[in-house]
Design an enzyme around this catalytic site. Sequence first.
Site, short mmCIF file in Angstrom:
data_model
loop_
_atom_site.label_atom_id
_atom_site.label_comp_id
_atom_site.label_asym_id
_atom_site.label_seq_id
_atom_site.Cartn_x
_atom_site.Cartn_y
_atom_site.Cartn_z
N ARG A 1 2.17 -6.76 -9.52
CA ARG A 1 2.59 -5.95 -8.36
C ARG A 1 2.89 -6.82 -7.13
O ARG A 1 3.40 -6.34 -6.13
CB ARG A 1 1.57 -4.88 -8.02
CG ARG A 1 0.21 -5.41 -7.57
CD ARG A 1 -0.70 -4.28 -7.13
NE ARG A 1 -2.02 -4.80 -6.75
CZ ARG A 1 -2.93 -4.09 -6.07
NH1 ARG A 1 -2.64 -2.85 -5.70
NH2 ARG A 1 -4.10 -4.61 -5.76
N GLU B 1 -3.53 8.68 -10.63
CA GLU B 1 -3.02 7.49 -11.33
C GLU B 1 -3.01 7.69 -12.85
O GLU B 1 -4.03 8.11 -13.43
CB GLU B 1 -3.87 6.29 -10.95
CG GLU B 1 -3.95 6.06 -9.45
CD GLU B 1 -5.12 5.19 -9.04
OE1 GLU B 1 -5.45 4.25 -9.80
OE2 GLU B 1 -5.70 5.45 -7.97
N HIS C 1 -0.06 3.53 -10.32
CA HIS C 1 -1.06 3.89 -9.30
C HIS C 1 -0.41 4.76 -8.20
O HIS C 1 -0.29 4.34 -7.05
CB HIS C 1 -1.57 2.56 -8.71
CG HIS C 1 -2.82 2.63 -7.88
ND1 HIS C 1 -2.92 3.34 -6.71
CD2 HIS C 1 -4.02 2.03 -8.03
CE1 HIS C 1 -4.11 3.18 -6.19
NE2 HIS C 1 -4.81 2.40 -6.96
N ASP D 1 -13.51 8.38 -5.78
CA ASP D 1 -12.94 7.31 -6.60
C ASP D 1 -13.44 7.53 -8.02
O ASP D 1 -14.56 7.16 -8.36
CB ASP D 1 -13.40 5.95 -6.08
CG ASP D 1 -12.60 4.80 -6.68
OD1 ASP D 1 -12.72 3.68 -6.16
OD2 ASP D 1 -11.87 5.04 -7.65
N ARG E 1 0.85 -1.22 0.00
CA ARG E 1 0.00 0.00 0.00
C ARG E 1 0.87 1.24 0.00
O ARG E 1 1.52 1.59 1.00
CB ARG E 1 -0.89 0.01 1.24
CG ARG E 1 -1.74 1.25 1.40
CD ARG E 1 -3.01 1.24 0.62
NE ARG E 1 -3.83 0.07 0.92
CZ ARG E 1 -4.70 -0.45 0.05
NH1 ARG E 1 -4.83 0.09 -1.15
NH2 ARG E 1 -5.41 -1.52 0.36
O1 TA6 Z 1 -7.40 3.38 -7.97
C1 TA6 Z 1 -8.64 3.34 -7.36
C2 TA6 Z 1 -8.91 1.93 -6.87
O2 TA6 Z 1 -9.32 1.09 -7.91
C3 TA6 Z 1 -9.93 2.03 -5.76
O3 TA6 Z 1 -11.18 1.58 -6.18
C4 TA6 Z 1 -9.31 1.19 -4.63
O4 TA6 Z 1 -9.70 -0.16 -4.76
C5 TA6 Z 1 -7.83 1.43 -4.90
O5 TA6 Z 1 -7.72 1.32 -6.31
C6 TA6 Z 1 -6.87 0.54 -4.14
O6 TA6 Z 1 -6.88 -0.74 -4.66
P1 TA6 Z 1 -5.97 -1.85 -3.93
O7 TA6 Z 1 -6.23 -3.12 -4.68
O8 TA6 Z 1 -4.53 -1.40 -4.05
O9 TA6 Z 1 -6.41 -1.86 -2.49
#
Ligand code: TA6
Length: 306
Positions: free
Chosen positions: A103, A274, A172, A215, A78
Site C-alpha cells: 500500500r 474490511e 480495508h 476494532d 488514510r
Molecule cells: O483494520 C483495523 C486496524 O487493524 C486497526 O487496528 C487500526 O490499526 C487500523 O487497522 C488502521 O491501521 P493503519 O495501519 O492504516 O493505521
Amino acid sequence: MGSEAASAGWLSRSFGRAGCVHFADSERGGVVAELTHRGHRATVALFGAQVLDWTPAGQAPALWLSPLARLDTGKAVRGGIPICWPWFGPSAAAGQPAHGFVRARTWSVTQTAGDDQGVTLTLAAPILPSDPEPWSHAAHLTLTVHLADRLSLALETFNASDCPIIIGEALHTYLAVGDIAETRVTGLEGTPYLDQLTGAIETENAPLRFKAETDRIYRHADGAVTVEDRRNSRILEVEKSGSASTVIWNPWVEKAARLGDMGPDGYRRMLCVETANAGEVAVSLPPGARHMLKTALSVAPMAATV
Ligand code: TA6
C-alpha cells in the site's frame, strides 16, 4: 516504463479511454486514474493502487478520505480502500510495516476497458527482490477495479514459485457515514469476533452500534454486511467472496487523536468494513495456485420509516 516514472500524460495516451478513463496529476501529489460511468465516479491512486473516492450518481461520496491525505510522502494513505498484503495488522518480522508493504508503493497500470457495462482498471503491484521471503520471488499481485452501478474490487495473488506461500490480506474499506453515532451495522449478529482491544472472543446478537473505539475481526464471516447511514438516509452494502474475515473498525476520539491524520472529527464520518483474511484465518497457496479476494460496494436510499 514503470508506473513510478509514468506521467499522467503518458498514461492517458497509453491507457486512457474517451469518456471513461482519464489520468491526471492529483492535487494531493502523485498520479490518479479518474473513472466515470453513467454519472458514477471513482478515483484510484497509482500509489498503493488505492481507491480514494467513489461517488455514485446522485449520491454524496461513499468513501471517507482524510483531508490530510497526501500521495507523495511514501507513507500509507488514510482512507479510501487501502490494500493490505501480504499480511494483515502488525508484522511478525521486525521493521516491517503494519498491513504489509504494497500500500506504500506505486503500482503499474496494465489494462483499462470501458463499455456500456462499466469501466475497468487493472494494476500490478511491484514485488521486489528485496521484499521479505517468500514474497520477494513468489507472488504476482494484481488489483482490478470495476465501476458500474456498484464498485467492485478483485485482488488476485498468483503463487509463481515452487513452494507454498501463506498470506493475510484485506481490502480495508473506509466507508463515509454522516455520523457514526447514527450508524448501525447488520449482518454480523451472532458471528464470533476477536475483540482487538481486549483479545477476547465475543459474540453480539444485536445490530452493531458505535459508542467507543471498535476494532473487531469477525471470524468465518463470509456474508454481506449492511451499514445503515441514517444521517445520510442511505444504506451502504458490502458484499464479498474469497474472504473468511470481516473487520469492523472505528478509532473513536482518543485513537483518532493519536493517529493524528484523521482531521477534526474525522472518526465521526467514517466506518471501516474490511473484506479480509486476517487473524488466524490466512490463505495458503500451493505453487502455481491463484487466490481472489473480492468486494462489491453498493449504495441505496434508505426506505422511509413508517
Ligand atoms: O483494520 C483495523 C486496524 O487493524 C486497526 O487496528 C487500526 O490499526 C487500523 O487497522 C488502521 O491501521 P493503519 O495501519 O492504516 O493505521
